[in-house]
Design an enzyme around this catalytic site. Sequence first.
Site, PDB file in Angstrom:
ATOM      1  CE  LYS A  74      29.221   5.627 -10.196  1.00 21.36           C
ATOM      2  NZ  LYS A  74      29.536   5.143  -8.848  1.00 21.36           N
ATOM      3  NE  ARG A 127      31.022  -1.089 -13.756  1.00 16.87           N
ATOM      4  CZ  ARG A 127      30.691  -0.968 -12.484  1.00 16.87           C
ATOM      5  NH1 ARG A 127      31.544  -1.293 -11.549  1.00 16.87           N
ATOM      6  NH2 ARG A 127      29.507  -0.524 -12.148  1.00 16.87           N
ATOM      7  NE  ARG A 170      23.245   2.606  -3.126  1.00 15.69           N
ATOM      8  CZ  ARG A 170      24.219   2.674  -4.027  1.00 15.69           C
ATOM      9  NH1 ARG A 170      24.369   3.752  -4.759  1.00 15.69           N
ATOM     10  NH2 ARG A 170      25.057   1.682  -4.189  1.00 15.69           N
ATOM     11  NE  ARG A 204      21.523  -0.367  -5.901  1.00  9.71           N
ATOM     12  CZ  ARG A 204      22.329   0.489  -6.523  1.00  9.71           C
ATOM     13  NH1 ARG A 204      21.933   1.722  -6.765  1.00  9.71           N
ATOM     14  NH2 ARG A 204      23.524   0.115  -6.915  1.00  9.71           N
ATOM     15  NE  ARG A 218      28.150  -2.713  -6.450  1.00 10.72           N
ATOM     16  CZ  ARG A 218      27.401  -1.736  -5.942  1.00 10.72           C
ATOM     17  NH1 ARG A 218      26.870  -1.846  -4.745  1.00 10.72           N
ATOM     18  NH2 ARG A 218      27.178  -0.650  -6.647  1.00 10.72           N
TER      19      ARG A 218
END
Length: 189
Positions: A14, A89, A128, A134, A145
């Site tokens: 995204k 969401r 990532r 992160r 998640r």
Amino acid sequence: MLNLVLFGPPGAGKGTQSQKLIDKYQLVHISTGDLFRAHIKNQTDLGKQVSQLIADGELVPDSITIAMLEEEVDRNKTAKGFIFDGFPRTVPQAEELDRFLESKGAKVNGVIALDVNQEELTRRIAERHKLNGRPDDDAEKLKKRIGEYFDKTIHVLPYYEAQGKLAKVNGIGEIEIIFNSLCEVIDSF
């Protein structure tokens, strides 16, 4: 005004695709995840409220998320439109977004779901995490998640499908090919 909702689980692409869409269509990208991280980094009152929730991979309550999103839309009064990434969401969030946009004389023009299988998501997020570090990308939080997406968030898609606004795009492959598919869909809206 062109308002899009970009859907997909964590790691679906995204953020990558949003940047390309922003450049092409001159839209403002609103990622609730990015907004939350900015508030946390700047230690705002909101950032302090949501810091632990995000760190645990939990969803932030609707009232906080919606207030933050409305504030960001109002900050960009001259925008040609928005890409909503990570929001809505839940169906109540989708209904609230519709009400809010309607109060501005606007609407969600289309919803695009990036389709990516779990194996590819896991690979992308591990990469990532190595590159960006992160905290919400570690293995346990990631599992939570992705579970949240498939258990709860995905149920928003029928809400938009019933309105004739949903399109699905294969999110696996070369970035440019995925981008061209997204543009075809957006141009049809």
